[in-house]
Design a protein around this motif. Structure first.
Motif, PDB file in Angstrom:
ATOM      1  N   SER A   1      34.067  39.956  57.793  1.00  0.00           N
ATOM      2  CA  SER A   1      34.101  40.601  56.705  1.00  0.00           C
ATOM      3  C   SER A   1      33.226  41.974  57.049  1.00  0.00           C
ATOM      4  CB  SER A   1      33.744  40.119  55.413  1.00  0.00           C
ATOM      5  OG  SER A   1      34.691  39.148  55.015  1.00  0.00           O
TER       6      SER A   1
ATOM      7  N   LEU B   1      36.304  48.608  51.748  1.00  0.00           N
ATOM      8  CA  LEU B   1      35.844  48.070  50.381  1.00  0.00           C
ATOM      9  C   LEU B   1      36.216  46.655  50.086  1.00  0.00           C
ATOM     10  CD1 LEU B   1      35.691  50.942  47.883  1.00  0.00           C
ATOM     11  CD2 LEU B   1      33.882  50.077  48.970  1.00  0.00           C
ATOM     12  N   GLY B   2      37.583  46.367  50.555  1.00  0.00           N
ATOM     13  CA  GLY B   2      38.009  45.169  50.199  1.00  0.00           C
ATOM     14  C   GLY B   2      37.533  44.025  51.392  1.00  0.00           C
TER      15      GLY B   2
ATOM     16  N   TRP C   1      34.278  44.275  52.622  1.00  0.00           N
ATOM     17  CA  TRP C   1      32.849  44.207  52.138  1.00  0.00           C
ATOM     18  C   TRP C   1      32.842  43.170  50.996  1.00  0.00           C
ATOM     19  CZ3 TRP C   1      28.226  44.863  53.841  1.00  0.00           C
ATOM     20  CH2 TRP C   1      27.309  44.721  52.909  1.00  0.00           C
ATOM     21  N   TRP C   2      33.641  43.413  49.903  1.00  0.00           N
ATOM     22  CA  TRP C   2      33.705  42.555  48.776  1.00  0.00           C
ATOM     23  C   TRP C   2      34.054  41.070  48.764  1.00  0.00           C
ATOM     24  CZ3 TRP C   2      36.809  39.313  46.004  1.00  0.00           C
ATOM     25  CH2 TRP C   2      36.586  39.101  44.602  1.00  0.00           C
TER      26      TRP C   2
ATOM     27  N   ARG D   1      32.021  35.906  49.535  1.00  0.00           N
ATOM     28  CA  ARG D   1      32.880  35.053  48.645  1.00  0.00           C
ATOM     29  C   ARG D   1      33.872  33.968  49.473  1.00  0.00           C
ATOM     30  NH1 ARG D   1      32.045  39.935  46.182  1.00  0.00           N
ATOM     31  NH2 ARG D   1      31.425  39.646  44.214  1.00  0.00           N
TER      32      ARG D   1
ATOM     33  N   PHE E   1      42.347  47.918  48.666  1.00  0.00           N
ATOM     34  CA  PHE E   1      41.274  46.759  48.516  1.00  0.00           C
ATOM     35  C   PHE E   1      41.780  45.620  48.806  1.00  0.00           C
ATOM     36  CE2 PHE E   1      38.677  44.320  46.130  1.00  0.00           C
ATOM     37  CZ  PHE E   1      37.245  44.736  46.145  1.00  0.00           C
TER      38      PHE E   1
ATOM     39  N   MET F   1      41.049  42.681  52.355  1.00  0.00           N
ATOM     40  CA  MET F   1      40.631  41.567  52.190  1.00  0.00           C
ATOM     41  C   MET F   1      41.336  40.425  53.159  1.00  0.00           C
ATOM     42  SD  MET F   1      40.198  40.928  47.883  1.00  0.00           S
ATOM     43  CE  MET F   1      39.966  39.356  48.035  1.00  0.00           C
TER      44      MET F   1
END
Length: 528
Positions: A187, A314-315, A317-318, A322, A392, A396
Protein backbone atom coordinates in the motif's frame (compact mmCIF):
# COMPACT_ATOMS: atom_id res chain seq x y z
CA UNK A 1 55.13 5.69 -2.17
CA UNK A 2 54.73 8.96 -0.26
CA UNK A 3 51.80 9.94 -2.50
CA UNK A 4 50.13 6.52 -1.84
CA UNK A 5 50.67 6.92 1.91
CA UNK A 6 49.09 10.39 1.85
CA UNK A 7 46.12 9.02 -0.10
CA UNK A 8 45.64 6.22 2.41
CA UNK A 9 45.91 8.72 5.28
CA UNK A 10 43.30 10.98 3.63
CA UNK A 11 40.89 8.07 3.18
CA UNK A 12 41.35 7.04 6.81
CA UNK A 13 40.73 10.59 7.94
CA UNK A 14 37.57 10.87 5.79
CA UNK A 15 36.21 7.63 7.21
CA UNK A 16 36.93 8.85 10.72
CA UNK A 17 35.14 12.15 10.10
CA UNK A 18 32.11 10.33 8.65
CA UNK A 19 31.99 7.94 11.61
CA UNK A 20 32.22 10.86 14.06
CA UNK A 21 29.39 12.67 12.23
CA UNK A 22 27.15 9.62 12.34
CA UNK A 23 27.82 9.22 16.07
CA UNK A 24 27.28 12.88 16.91
CA UNK A 25 24.52 14.03 14.57
CA UNK A 26 21.16 12.29 15.25
CA UNK A 27 19.70 13.33 11.90
CA UNK A 28 22.52 11.65 9.98
CA UNK A 29 22.20 8.53 12.09
CA UNK A 30 18.46 8.48 11.31
CA UNK A 31 19.12 8.85 7.57
CA UNK A 32 21.68 6.03 7.65
CA UNK A 33 19.31 3.77 9.59
CA UNK A 34 16.46 4.45 7.18
CA UNK A 35 18.67 3.68 4.19
CA UNK A 36 19.72 0.39 5.78
CA UNK A 37 16.02 -0.45 6.32
CA UNK A 38 15.10 0.58 2.77
CA UNK A 39 12.91 3.56 3.70
CA UNK A 40 14.57 5.69 1.03
CA UNK A 41 13.17 3.35 -1.62
CA UNK A 42 9.67 4.71 -1.04
CA UNK A 43 10.95 8.21 -1.77
CA UNK A 44 12.66 7.26 -5.01
CA UNK A 45 9.49 5.40 -6.04
CA UNK A 46 7.59 8.63 -5.41
CA UNK A 47 10.03 10.34 -7.79
CA UNK A 48 9.54 7.50 -10.27
CA UNK A 49 5.78 8.11 -10.29
CA UNK A 50 6.34 11.83 -10.77
CA UNK A 51 8.65 11.33 -13.75
CA UNK A 52 6.34 8.67 -15.22
CA UNK A 53 3.40 11.07 -15.47
CA UNK A 54 5.67 13.77 -16.90
CA UNK A 55 6.57 11.29 -19.63
CA UNK A 56 2.94 10.39 -20.30
CA UNK A 57 2.01 14.07 -20.65
CA UNK A 58 5.04 14.81 -22.84
CA UNK A 59 4.56 11.79 -25.11
CA UNK A 60 0.91 12.73 -25.49
CA UNK A 61 1.89 16.26 -26.54
CA UNK A 62 4.54 15.06 -28.97
CA UNK A 63 2.36 12.39 -30.57
CA UNK A 64 -0.60 14.77 -30.76
CA UNK A 65 1.49 16.80 -33.18
CA UNK A 66 2.20 13.66 -35.22
CA UNK A 67 -1.10 11.73 -35.25
CA UNK A 68 -3.55 14.59 -34.68
CA UNK A 69 -5.38 15.99 -31.70
CA UNK A 70 -8.73 14.20 -32.12
CA UNK A 71 -10.13 12.22 -29.19
CA UNK A 72 -9.55 8.98 -31.14
CA UNK A 73 -5.85 9.74 -31.39
CA UNK A 74 -5.56 10.49 -27.68
CA UNK A 75 -7.31 7.25 -26.73
CA UNK A 76 -5.04 5.18 -28.96
CA UNK A 77 -1.96 6.90 -27.52
CA UNK A 78 -3.24 6.02 -24.03
CA UNK A 79 -3.80 2.41 -25.12
CA UNK A 80 -0.23 2.19 -26.44
CA UNK A 81 1.08 3.62 -23.17
CA UNK A 82 -0.90 1.21 -21.00
CA UNK A 83 -0.21 -1.75 -23.28
CA UNK A 84 3.54 -1.34 -22.96
CA UNK A 85 3.25 -1.05 -19.17
CA UNK A 86 1.09 -4.17 -18.95
CA UNK A 87 3.57 -6.26 -20.93
CA UNK A 88 6.47 -4.84 -18.91
CA UNK A 89 4.81 -5.74 -15.60
CA UNK A 90 4.10 -9.27 -16.80
CA UNK A 91 7.69 -9.80 -17.97
CA UNK A 92 9.16 -8.38 -14.76
CA UNK A 93 6.86 -10.58 -12.67
CA UNK A 94 8.03 -13.69 -14.50
CA UNK A 95 11.71 -12.76 -14.13
CA UNK A 96 11.48 -11.72 -10.48
CA UNK A 97 12.08 -15.25 -9.14
CA UNK A 98 15.46 -15.41 -10.89
CA UNK A 99 16.71 -12.02 -9.73
CA UNK A 100 18.98 -11.97 -6.70
CA UNK A 101 18.90 -8.16 -6.44
CA UNK A 102 15.59 -6.83 -7.83
CA UNK A 103 16.32 -3.32 -6.53
CA UNK A 104 19.49 -3.18 -8.62
CA UNK A 105 17.50 -4.39 -11.64
CA UNK A 106 14.94 -1.68 -10.87
CA UNK A 107 17.69 0.95 -10.83
CA UNK A 108 19.01 -0.19 -14.20
CA UNK A 109 15.50 -0.01 -15.65
CA UNK A 110 15.08 3.55 -14.33
CA UNK A 111 18.42 4.51 -15.86
CA UNK A 112 17.42 3.08 -19.22
CA UNK A 113 14.17 5.09 -19.10
CA UNK A 114 16.18 8.24 -18.39
CA UNK A 115 18.57 7.63 -21.29
CA UNK A 116 15.67 7.06 -23.68
CA UNK A 117 14.07 10.29 -22.47
CA UNK A 118 17.26 12.21 -23.16
CA UNK A 119 17.29 10.85 -26.72
CA UNK A 120 13.54 11.14 -27.31
CA UNK A 121 13.45 14.62 -28.95
CA UNK A 122 16.08 13.49 -31.46
CA UNK A 123 14.27 10.17 -32.08
CA UNK A 124 10.96 11.98 -32.58
CA UNK A 125 12.47 14.49 -34.98
CA UNK A 126 14.17 11.76 -37.01
CA UNK A 127 11.04 9.59 -37.20
CA UNK A 128 8.72 12.44 -38.20
CA UNK A 129 11.13 13.68 -40.87
CA UNK A 130 11.31 10.19 -42.38
CA UNK A 131 7.53 9.94 -42.38
CA UNK A 132 6.74 13.34 -43.84
CA UNK A 133 9.63 13.54 -46.29
CA UNK A 134 9.74 9.94 -47.58
CA UNK A 135 7.01 7.55 -46.42
CA UNK A 136 3.73 9.49 -46.20
CA UNK A 137 3.86 10.97 -49.72
CA UNK A 138 3.91 7.43 -51.13
CA UNK A 139 1.02 6.11 -49.01
CA UNK A 140 -2.70 6.59 -48.72
CA UNK A 141 -5.73 5.06 -46.99
CA UNK A 142 -5.15 2.08 -44.73
CA UNK A 143 -1.41 1.86 -45.42
CA UNK A 144 -0.97 5.49 -44.38
CA UNK A 145 -2.82 4.92 -41.07
CA UNK A 146 -0.92 1.68 -40.43
CA UNK A 147 2.49 3.30 -40.88
CA UNK A 148 1.48 6.36 -38.84
CA UNK A 149 0.35 4.34 -35.84
CA UNK A 150 3.22 1.86 -36.10
CA UNK A 151 5.70 4.72 -35.89
CA UNK A 152 3.74 6.34 -33.05
CA UNK A 153 3.74 3.07 -31.13
CA UNK A 154 7.44 2.48 -31.75
CA UNK A 155 8.29 5.94 -30.35
CA UNK A 156 6.85 5.16 -26.91
CA UNK A 157 6.57 1.38 -26.64
CA UNK A 158 10.05 0.59 -25.25
CA UNK A 159 10.03 3.23 -22.48
CA UNK A 160 6.46 2.18 -21.57
CA UNK A 161 7.60 -1.42 -21.38
CA UNK A 162 10.35 -0.36 -18.98
CA UNK A 163 7.95 1.77 -16.92
CA UNK A 164 5.72 -1.27 -16.44
CA UNK A 165 8.64 -3.21 -14.94
CA UNK A 166 9.26 -0.74 -12.12
CA UNK A 167 6.37 -1.60 -9.77
CA UNK A 168 6.92 -5.40 -9.69
CA UNK A 169 10.69 -5.05 -9.28
CA UNK A 170 10.46 -2.49 -6.49
CA UNK A 171 7.67 -4.39 -4.73
CA UNK A 172 9.54 -7.70 -4.75
CA UNK A 173 12.77 -6.02 -3.65
CA UNK A 174 11.20 -4.45 -0.55
CA UNK A 175 9.00 -7.45 0.26
CA UNK A 176 12.10 -9.63 0.54
CA UNK A 177 13.43 -7.27 3.22
CA UNK A 178 10.33 -7.21 5.42
CA UNK A 179 8.03 -10.11 4.49
CA UNK A 180 5.95 -9.74 7.63
CA UNK A 181 4.73 -6.29 6.50
CA UNK A 182 3.52 -7.22 3.02
CA UNK A 183 0.21 -5.36 3.25
CA UNK A 184 1.70 -2.12 4.52
CA UNK A 185 4.58 -2.27 2.03
CA UNK A 186 2.38 -2.78 -1.01
CA UNK A 187 0.00 0.00 0.00
CA UNK A 188 2.82 2.43 0.84
CA UNK A 189 4.48 1.76 -2.52
CA UNK A 190 1.21 2.23 -4.38
CA UNK A 191 0.54 5.45 -2.45
CA UNK A 192 4.01 6.94 -2.96
CA UNK A 193 4.05 6.16 -6.68
CA UNK A 194 0.49 7.41 -7.24
CA UNK A 195 1.08 10.59 -5.22
CA UNK A 196 4.16 11.33 -7.30
CA UNK A 197 2.10 10.70 -10.44
CA UNK A 198 -0.62 13.12 -9.27
CA UNK A 199 1.95 15.84 -8.63
CA UNK A 200 3.74 15.11 -11.91
CA UNK A 201 0.53 15.44 -13.93
CA UNK A 202 -0.27 18.86 -12.45
CA UNK A 203 3.33 20.12 -12.46
CA UNK A 204 3.80 19.30 -16.15
CA UNK A 205 1.18 21.73 -17.42
CA UNK A 206 1.63 24.50 -14.86
CA UNK A 207 5.39 24.49 -14.23
CA UNK A 208 7.58 22.35 -16.48
CA UNK A 209 6.23 23.06 -19.97
CA UNK A 210 5.95 26.87 -19.50
CA UNK A 211 9.43 27.06 -17.99
CA UNK A 212 11.37 24.41 -19.95
CA UNK A 213 9.35 23.54 -23.04
CA UNK A 214 8.80 19.99 -24.27
CA UNK A 215 12.45 18.83 -24.61
CA UNK A 216 13.44 20.52 -21.34
CA UNK A 217 10.58 18.85 -19.46
CA UNK A 218 11.66 15.46 -20.78
CA UNK A 219 15.25 16.09 -19.78
CA UNK A 220 14.22 17.20 -16.28
CA UNK A 221 12.35 13.91 -15.82
CA UNK A 222 15.35 12.04 -17.24
CA UNK A 223 17.63 13.60 -14.61
CA UNK A 224 15.24 12.27 -11.94
CA UNK A 225 15.45 8.78 -13.43
CA UNK A 226 19.23 8.84 -13.51
CA UNK A 227 19.34 10.03 -9.89
CA UNK A 228 16.96 7.20 -8.94
CA UNK A 229 19.28 4.75 -10.67
CA UNK A 230 22.27 6.03 -8.69
CA UNK A 231 20.46 5.57 -5.37
CA UNK A 232 19.01 2.17 -6.28
CA UNK A 233 22.41 0.80 -7.36
CA UNK A 234 23.66 1.28 -3.81
CA UNK A 235 21.63 -1.82 -3.02
CA UNK A 236 24.25 -3.96 -4.74
CA UNK A 237 26.27 -3.80 -1.50
CA UNK A 238 23.44 -5.37 0.47
CA UNK A 239 24.00 -9.07 1.26
CA UNK A 240 21.79 -11.55 -0.59
CA UNK A 241 19.69 -14.06 1.34
CA UNK A 242 21.32 -17.51 1.44
CA UNK A 243 18.30 -19.25 -0.11
CA UNK A 244 18.25 -16.81 -3.03
CA UNK A 245 22.02 -17.13 -3.44
CA UNK A 246 21.57 -20.89 -3.71
CA UNK A 247 19.03 -20.43 -6.50
CA UNK A 248 15.96 -21.38 -4.48
CA UNK A 249 12.64 -19.63 -4.94
CA UNK A 250 12.32 -16.94 -2.26
CA UNK A 251 9.43 -17.27 0.19
CA UNK A 252 8.28 -13.68 0.52
CA UNK A 253 5.27 -14.29 2.73
CA UNK A 254 4.34 -17.49 4.47
CA UNK A 255 0.69 -18.37 3.99
CA UNK A 256 -1.25 -17.47 7.12
CA UNK A 257 -4.20 -19.63 6.13
CA UNK A 258 -4.85 -22.47 3.74
CA UNK A 259 -4.08 -21.59 0.12
CA UNK A 260 -6.87 -20.19 -2.02
CA UNK A 261 -8.61 -22.61 -4.33
CA UNK A 262 -8.56 -22.09 -8.06
CA UNK A 263 -11.91 -20.28 -8.04
CA UNK A 264 -10.66 -17.83 -5.40
CA UNK A 265 -7.46 -17.04 -7.32
CA UNK A 266 -9.44 -16.58 -10.54
CA UNK A 267 -11.90 -14.32 -8.74
CA UNK A 268 -9.19 -12.02 -7.40
CA UNK A 269 -7.34 -11.81 -10.71
CA UNK A 270 -10.56 -11.02 -12.58
CA UNK A 271 -11.38 -8.48 -9.90
CA UNK A 272 -8.21 -6.46 -10.58
CA UNK A 273 -8.80 -6.81 -14.34
CA UNK A 274 -12.37 -5.58 -13.92
CA UNK A 275 -11.32 -2.73 -11.65
CA UNK A 276 -8.87 -1.49 -14.29
CA UNK A 277 -11.61 -1.73 -16.92
CA UNK A 278 -14.24 0.09 -14.87
CA UNK A 279 -11.83 2.76 -13.62
CA UNK A 280 -10.98 3.80 -17.15
CA UNK A 281 -14.61 3.72 -18.20
CA UNK A 282 -15.13 6.18 -15.36
CA UNK A 283 -12.13 8.26 -16.40
CA UNK A 284 -13.24 8.45 -20.04
CA UNK A 285 -16.76 9.44 -18.95
CA UNK A 286 -15.54 12.01 -16.41
CA UNK A 287 -13.12 13.57 -18.90
CA UNK A 288 -15.96 13.93 -21.43
CA UNK A 289 -18.29 15.37 -18.77
CA UNK A 290 -15.77 17.71 -17.15
CA UNK A 291 -14.37 18.98 -20.46
CA UNK A 292 -17.74 20.74 -20.83
CA UNK A 293 -17.28 22.27 -17.37
CA UNK A 294 -13.52 22.94 -17.19
CA UNK A 295 -12.79 23.38 -20.89
CA UNK A 296 -10.93 21.00 -23.17
CA UNK A 297 -7.50 22.64 -23.00
CA UNK A 298 -4.42 20.54 -22.22
CA UNK A 299 -4.19 21.89 -18.68
CA UNK A 300 -7.77 20.83 -18.00
CA UNK A 301 -6.88 17.26 -18.96
CA UNK A 302 -3.84 17.33 -16.68
CA UNK A 303 -5.95 18.65 -13.78
CA UNK A 304 -8.44 15.81 -14.31
CA UNK A 305 -5.65 13.23 -14.55
CA UNK A 306 -3.98 14.53 -11.39
CA UNK A 307 -7.24 14.40 -9.41
CA UNK A 308 -7.94 10.87 -10.67
CA UNK A 309 -4.53 9.54 -9.62
CA UNK A 310 -4.69 11.45 -6.30
CA UNK A 311 -7.84 9.50 -5.38
CA UNK A 312 -6.04 6.22 -6.15
CA UNK A 313 -3.15 7.29 -3.92
CA UNK A 314 -5.41 8.11 -0.98
CA UNK A 315 -7.15 4.75 -1.23
CA UNK A 316 -3.83 2.91 -1.16
CA UNK A 317 -2.64 4.95 1.83
CA UNK A 318 -5.85 4.42 3.83
CA UNK A 319 -5.81 0.64 3.52
CA UNK A 320 -2.10 0.19 4.25
CA UNK A 321 -2.35 -0.51 8.02
CA UNK A 322 -5.81 -2.06 7.91
CA UNK A 323 -5.47 -4.94 5.48
CA UNK A 324 -3.53 -7.12 7.93
CA UNK A 325 -6.45 -6.87 10.37
CA UNK A 326 -9.11 -8.05 7.96
CA UNK A 327 -10.24 -11.56 8.87
CA UNK A 328 -12.16 -11.86 5.60
CA UNK A 329 -10.36 -9.66 3.08
CA UNK A 330 -12.36 -11.02 0.13
CA UNK A 331 -15.55 -9.87 1.86
CA UNK A 332 -13.94 -6.42 2.25
CA UNK A 333 -13.10 -6.43 -1.46
CA UNK A 334 -16.69 -7.32 -2.29
CA UNK A 335 -18.00 -4.38 -0.26
CA UNK A 336 -15.42 -2.05 -1.82
CA UNK A 337 -16.58 -3.03 -5.33
CA UNK A 338 -20.22 -2.41 -4.44
CA UNK A 339 -19.44 0.97 -2.87
CA UNK A 340 -17.30 1.94 -5.86
CA UNK A 341 -20.17 1.30 -8.29
CA UNK A 342 -22.56 3.27 -6.10
CA UNK A 343 -20.08 6.18 -5.84
CA UNK A 344 -19.55 6.22 -9.61
CA UNK A 345 -23.24 6.53 -10.47
CA UNK A 346 -23.60 9.17 -7.75
CA UNK A 347 -21.17 11.41 -9.64
CA UNK A 348 -23.68 11.97 -12.46
CA UNK A 349 -25.74 14.67 -10.67
CA UNK A 350 -22.63 16.26 -9.11
CA UNK A 351 -21.65 17.97 -12.35
CA UNK A 352 -24.15 20.71 -11.44
CA UNK A 353 -22.14 21.45 -8.29
CA UNK A 354 -18.96 21.63 -10.37
CA UNK A 355 -20.63 24.09 -12.77
CA UNK A 356 -21.69 26.35 -9.89
CA UNK A 357 -18.20 26.19 -8.37
CA UNK A 358 -16.53 27.25 -11.63
CA UNK A 359 -19.14 29.94 -12.18
CA UNK A 360 -18.38 31.42 -8.75
CA UNK A 361 -14.83 32.21 -9.93
CA UNK A 362 -16.20 34.83 -12.30
CA UNK A 363 -17.28 38.20 -10.99
CA UNK A 364 -19.38 40.55 -13.07
CA UNK A 365 -17.35 43.34 -14.60
CA UNK A 366 -14.00 41.82 -13.62
CA UNK A 367 -11.38 40.11 -15.77
CA UNK A 368 -10.48 36.49 -15.06
CA UNK A 369 -6.70 37.14 -14.86
CA UNK A 370 -6.64 38.33 -11.21
CA UNK A 371 -8.50 35.17 -10.22
CA UNK A 372 -6.33 32.70 -12.13
CA UNK A 373 -5.09 30.86 -9.04
CA UNK A 374 -8.57 30.76 -7.52
CA UNK A 375 -10.02 29.53 -10.81
CA UNK A 376 -7.54 26.67 -11.11
CA UNK A 377 -7.95 25.70 -7.48
CA UNK A 378 -11.70 25.46 -8.01
CA UNK A 379 -11.13 23.32 -11.11
CA UNK A 380 -9.04 20.87 -9.11
CA UNK A 381 -11.54 20.78 -6.23
CA UNK A 382 -14.38 20.16 -8.69
CA UNK A 383 -12.50 17.16 -10.12
CA UNK A 384 -11.76 15.82 -6.64
CA UNK A 385 -15.43 16.20 -5.64
CA UNK A 386 -16.56 14.07 -8.56
CA UNK A 387 -13.73 11.53 -8.76
CA UNK A 388 -12.54 10.95 -5.19
CA UNK A 389 -15.16 8.52 -3.80
CA UNK A 390 -14.86 6.00 -6.64
CA UNK A 391 -11.09 6.36 -7.18
CA UNK A 392 -10.50 6.02 -3.42
CA UNK A 393 -12.14 2.59 -3.57
CA UNK A 394 -10.20 1.66 -6.73
CA UNK A 395 -6.95 2.59 -4.98
CA UNK A 396 -7.62 0.03 -2.25
CA UNK A 397 -8.14 -2.85 -4.65
CA UNK A 398 -4.75 -3.54 -6.22
CA UNK A 399 -2.62 -3.60 -3.02
CA UNK A 400 -5.28 -5.55 -1.12
CA UNK A 401 -5.65 -8.22 -3.82
CA UNK A 402 -1.88 -8.61 -4.11
CA UNK A 403 -1.56 -8.91 -0.34
CA UNK A 404 -4.27 -11.59 -0.12
CA UNK A 405 -2.72 -13.66 -2.91
CA UNK A 406 0.72 -13.50 -1.29
CA UNK A 407 -0.68 -14.43 2.11
CA UNK A 408 -2.61 -17.32 0.69
CA UNK A 409 0.18 -19.23 -1.00
CA UNK A 410 1.00 -17.44 -4.29
CA UNK A 411 4.64 -16.75 -5.21
CA UNK A 412 6.15 -13.33 -5.77
CA UNK A 413 5.42 -13.58 -9.50
CA UNK A 414 1.82 -12.70 -8.64
CA UNK A 415 2.89 -9.06 -8.04
CA UNK A 416 3.64 -8.63 -11.74
CA UNK A 417 0.55 -10.59 -12.82
CA UNK A 418 -1.79 -8.44 -10.75
CA UNK A 419 -0.27 -5.19 -12.00
CA UNK A 420 -0.27 -6.42 -15.60
CA UNK A 421 -3.92 -7.52 -15.45
CA UNK A 422 -4.99 -4.23 -13.87
CA UNK A 423 -3.22 -2.33 -16.64
CA UNK A 424 -4.67 -4.63 -19.30
CA UNK A 425 -8.14 -3.87 -17.97
CA UNK A 426 -7.33 -0.18 -18.20
CA UNK A 427 -6.58 -0.60 -21.91
CA UNK A 428 -9.97 -2.23 -22.43
CA UNK A 429 -11.67 0.60 -20.55
CA UNK A 430 -9.89 3.33 -22.49
CA UNK A 431 -10.37 1.82 -25.94
CA UNK A 432 -13.78 0.24 -25.36
CA UNK A 433 -15.14 3.28 -23.57
CA UNK A 434 -13.74 5.94 -25.87
CA UNK A 435 -14.14 4.27 -29.25
CA UNK A 436 -17.22 2.07 -28.74
CA UNK A 437 -19.41 2.80 -25.73
CA UNK A 438 -19.26 6.58 -25.63
CA UNK A 439 -20.37 7.12 -29.25
CA UNK A 440 -22.83 4.18 -29.22
CA UNK A 441 -24.64 4.53 -25.88
CA UNK A 442 -23.54 7.93 -24.59
CA UNK A 443 -21.71 9.29 -21.57
CA UNK A 444 -24.28 8.42 -18.92
CA UNK A 445 -24.75 4.82 -19.99
CA UNK A 446 -20.96 4.30 -20.33
CA UNK A 447 -20.44 5.33 -16.73
CA UNK A 448 -23.31 3.11 -15.58
CA UNK A 449 -21.79 0.15 -17.45
CA UNK A 450 -18.53 0.69 -15.53
CA UNK A 451 -20.46 0.76 -12.26
CA UNK A 452 -22.26 -2.47 -13.16
CA UNK A 453 -18.91 -4.17 -13.86
CA UNK A 454 -17.73 -3.26 -10.36
CA UNK A 455 -20.97 -4.27 -8.67
CA UNK A 456 -21.18 -7.58 -10.57
CA UNK A 457 -17.68 -8.43 -9.35
CA UNK A 458 -18.72 -7.46 -5.84
CA UNK A 459 -21.76 -9.76 -6.00
CA UNK A 460 -19.57 -12.63 -7.28
CA UNK A 461 -17.15 -12.08 -4.39
CA UNK A 462 -20.05 -12.05 -1.90
CA UNK A 463 -21.27 -15.35 -3.31
CA UNK A 464 -17.79 -16.87 -3.03
CA UNK A 465 -17.46 -15.84 0.63
CA UNK A 466 -20.99 -17.07 1.42
CA UNK A 467 -19.99 -20.60 0.31
CA UNK A 468 -16.95 -20.75 2.61
CA UNK A 469 -16.97 -22.62 5.90
CA UNK A 470 -17.82 -20.31 8.79
CA UNK A 471 -19.22 -17.56 6.57
CA UNK A 472 -21.21 -14.89 8.46
CA UNK A 473 -24.90 -15.64 8.82
CA UNK A 474 -27.21 -13.77 6.55
CA UNK A 475 -24.59 -13.23 3.85
CA UNK A 476 -26.75 -14.91 1.19
CA UNK A 477 -29.63 -12.58 2.01
CA UNK A 478 -27.24 -9.62 1.92
CA UNK A 479 -26.12 -10.70 -1.54
CA UNK A 480 -29.71 -10.87 -2.75
CA UNK A 481 -30.43 -7.37 -1.42
CA UNK A 482 -27.22 -6.09 -3.02
CA UNK A 483 -28.29 -7.59 -6.36
CA UNK A 484 -31.65 -5.82 -6.14
CA UNK A 485 -29.88 -2.58 -5.19
CA UNK A 486 -27.56 -2.95 -8.18
CA UNK A 487 -30.50 -3.28 -10.56
CA UNK A 488 -32.23 -0.26 -8.99
CA UNK A 489 -29.03 1.80 -9.22
CA UNK A 490 -28.66 0.99 -12.91
CA UNK A 491 -32.27 2.01 -13.54
CA UNK A 492 -31.80 5.29 -11.64
CA UNK A 493 -28.60 6.10 -13.50
CA UNK A 494 -30.07 5.34 -16.91
CA UNK A 495 -33.62 6.65 -16.60
CA UNK A 496 -33.85 9.07 -13.67
CA UNK A 497 -30.66 11.12 -13.66
CA UNK A 498 -30.50 13.61 -16.52
CA UNK A 499 -27.55 15.51 -17.98
CA UNK A 500 -28.99 18.87 -19.01
CA UNK A 501 -27.50 19.95 -22.40
CA UNK A 502 -28.31 23.58 -21.56
CA UNK A 503 -25.91 23.36 -18.62
CA UNK A 504 -23.22 21.37 -20.43
CA UNK A 505 -23.28 23.63 -23.49
CA UNK A 506 -23.27 26.88 -21.49
CA UNK A 507 -19.45 27.01 -21.46
CA UNK A 508 -19.15 28.05 -17.82
CA UNK A 509 -15.33 28.04 -18.09
CA UNK A 510 -15.49 30.89 -20.66
CA UNK A 511 -17.71 33.56 -19.14
CA UNK A 512 -19.18 32.03 -15.99
CA UNK A 513 -22.58 31.23 -17.53
CA UNK A 514 -24.02 28.28 -15.63
CA UNK A 515 -26.97 27.67 -17.95
CA UNK A 516 -28.18 28.67 -21.38
CA UNK A 517 -31.35 30.68 -21.62
CA UNK A 518 -34.57 28.68 -21.96
CA UNK A 519 -35.08 30.19 -25.40
CA UNK A 520 -32.28 27.97 -26.66
CA UNK A 521 -33.85 24.67 -27.73
CA UNK A 522 -31.40 21.72 -27.99
CA UNK A 523 -31.75 20.25 -31.47
CA UNK A 524 -28.93 17.71 -31.33
CA UNK A 525 -26.65 16.30 -28.61
CA UNK A 526 -24.20 13.42 -29.00
CA UNK A 527 -21.33 12.16 -26.85
CA UNK A 528 -18.13 11.27 -28.62
Amino acid sequence: MARGARGEQARTHAIGVAAFALRRVPALRTVAARMRAGRHLYFIFFLSGLSGLVYEAMWSRYLRLFVGSAATAQILVLALFMGGMSLGAWLAGRRALRLKRPIVAYGLVEGAIGLLALAYPWLYDTATRLCYDHWFPALDGASFALVKWTVAGALIFLPCLLLGMTFPLMSVGILRREPERSGEILSALYFSNSLGAAIGAAATGYLLVPALGLPGSLWAAAVLNLAIMGIALLDRRRPVDAAIEAGQAPDIVEGERSPLDRVGVRLLLLLVLGTGLSSFLYEISWIRLLSMVLGSATRSFEVMLSAFVFGLALGGWWVRKRMDRYKRPILVLALVQLIMGLAAVSTLPLYRVAVLAIGSAFQEGELIAPYWIWFNLLRYLACVLIMLPATFCAGMTLPLVTHVLLRRGQSETVVGRVYALNTLGAIGGAVGGGLLLLPLIGLKATLVVGAMVDMALGLWALGYVAKQVGAPKGLKQTRQRAAMGTAMLAAIGLFVVELDPRILAAGVFRRGNTRLDERFVPQFHEDG
